[in-house]
Design a protein around this motif. Structure first.
Motif, PDB file in Angstrom:
ATOM      1  N   TYR A 208     -27.892 -42.372  48.905  1.00 32.68           N
ATOM      2  CA  TYR A 208     -27.561 -41.816  50.210  1.00 32.68           C
ATOM      3  C   TYR A 208     -26.221 -42.360  50.676  1.00 32.68           C
ATOM      4  N   LYS A 209     -25.334 -41.451  51.053  1.00 30.78           N
ATOM      5  CA  LYS A 209     -24.004 -41.811  51.558  1.00 30.78           C
ATOM      6  C   LYS A 209     -23.250 -42.733  50.597  1.00 30.78           C
ATOM      7  N   GLY A 210     -23.340 -42.421  49.310  1.00 29.75           N
ATOM      8  CA  GLY A 210     -22.616 -43.181  48.309  1.00 29.75           C
ATOM      9  C   GLY A 210     -23.192 -44.556  48.005  1.00 29.75           C
ATOM     10  N   LYS A 211     -24.347 -44.865  48.569  1.00 22.79           N
ATOM     11  CA  LYS A 211     -24.998 -46.158  48.316  1.00 22.79           C
ATOM     12  C   LYS A 211     -26.332 -45.940  47.619  1.00 22.79           C
ATOM     13  N   MET A 212     -26.657 -46.895  46.767  1.00 20.89           N
ATOM     14  CA  MET A 212     -27.914 -46.824  46.041  1.00 20.89           C
ATOM     15  C   MET A 212     -28.868 -47.873  46.607  1.00 20.89           C
ATOM     16  N   TYR A 213     -30.054 -47.424  46.957  1.00 25.08           N
ATOM     17  CA  TYR A 213     -31.120 -48.309  47.417  1.00 25.08           C
ATOM     18  C   TYR A 213     -32.214 -48.228  46.364  1.00 25.08           C
ATOM     19  N   GLU A 214     -32.766 -49.359  45.998  1.00 30.79           N
ATOM     20  CA  GLU A 214     -33.731 -49.312  44.905  1.00 30.79           C
ATOM     21  C   GLU A 214     -34.865 -50.288  45.134  1.00 30.79           C
ATOM     22  N   THR A 215     -35.950 -49.994  44.479  1.00 26.37           N
ATOM     23  CA  THR A 215     -37.116 -50.866  44.544  1.00 26.37           C
ATOM     24  C   THR A 215     -37.904 -50.713  43.249  1.00 26.37           C
ATOM     25  N   SER A 216     -38.634 -51.742  42.933  1.00 21.74           N
ATOM     26  CA  SER A 216     -39.585 -51.652  41.828  1.00 21.74           C
ATOM     27  C   SER A 216     -40.818 -52.440  42.252  1.00 21.74           C
ATOM     28  N   PHE A 217     -41.938 -52.039  41.732  1.00 19.65           N
ATOM     29  CA  PHE A 217     -43.191 -52.708  42.097  1.00 19.65           C
ATOM     30  C   PHE A 217     -44.235 -52.430  41.033  1.00 19.65           C
ATOM     31  N   VAL A 218     -45.252 -53.262  41.025  1.00 15.27           N
ATOM     32  CA  VAL A 218     -46.378 -53.072  40.119  1.00 15.27           C
ATOM     33  C   VAL A 218     -47.600 -52.779  40.976  1.00 15.27           C
ATOM     34  N   MET A 219     -48.270 -51.700  40.661  1.00 12.55           N
ATOM     35  CA  MET A 219     -49.461 -51.304  41.405  1.00 12.55           C
ATOM     36  C   MET A 219     -50.704 -51.933  40.788  1.00 12.55           C
ATOM     37  N   ASP A 220     -51.627 -52.345  41.644  1.00 14.35           N
ATOM     38  CA  ASP A 220     -52.934 -52.777  41.172  1.00 14.35           C
ATOM     39  C   ASP A 220     -53.655 -51.571  40.588  1.00 14.35           C
ATOM     40  N   ARG A 221     -54.699 -51.838  39.865  1.00 15.80           N
ATOM     41  CA  ARG A 221     -55.500 -50.766  39.266  1.00 15.80           C
ATOM     42  C   ARG A 221     -55.991 -49.830  40.370  1.00 15.80           C
TER      43      ARG A 221
END
Length: 165
Positions: free
Chosen positions: A126-139
């Protein structure tokens, strides 16, 4: 994960986007189009939702603009691939916001060595910027629950980004 809460978040996102005339697009793998569906459940979404890609396979991601070299170098399940997905869909639809999401539900993907059950990578461009996330979900109880969980986490990120801008 309560589905009604997730639906409410996406209704809020869509209304914010409409009010601010901000367009959005998605390239989804693990969620298989659920985010696009949730965004378009609100009346008037056609004003802001440019379109979306469900790129479940590596070939589909590449066909829609993700460089094969990114997948070859970093793996399909990586922040680099999620970033490339977000940029590719944004460019393809000339949208203000692009969401890229890749990950694995509760099992190992036998076709990709970098598969970790429940691991998700999401990027928002968005607007030339990258926002990111990563996560591990429980079962989770079902594949749908995995998708809903991931969509909820993406909604939180999108809300934070658009409310701060």
């Amino acid at each position: 994960m309560e589905e009604a809460i997730v639906r409410d978040k996406y209704e809020r996102i869509t209304k914010l986007l409409i009010n601010n005339q901000i367009t959005i697009t998605t390239m989804e793998s693990m969620t298989a189009g659920l985010i696009a569906s949730l965004l378009t459940d609100t009346e008037g979404a056609s004003a802001i939702f440019k379109g979306g890609f469900v790129t479940y396979s590596n070939d589909a991601k590449i066909a829609q603009g993700v460089p094969a070299s990114v997948i070859d170098t970093y793996g399909v399940y990586s922040l680099e691939t999620a970033r490339a997905m977000a940029k590719a869909c944004c460019k393809s639809y000339r949208a203000d916001i692009g969401i890229g999401l890749t990950g694995t539900s509760g099992n190992v993907d036998i076709h990709n060595d970098d598969s970790v059950p429940g691991k998700v990578f999401a990027a928002i461009y968005y607007k030339g910027k990258m926002y990111e996330t990563s996560f591990v979900m429980d079962r989770q109880v079902s594949r749908y629950e995995y998708k809903l969980f991931a969509a909820d986490r993406v909604a939180d990120s999108v809300l934070k980004i658009i409310e701060l801008s």
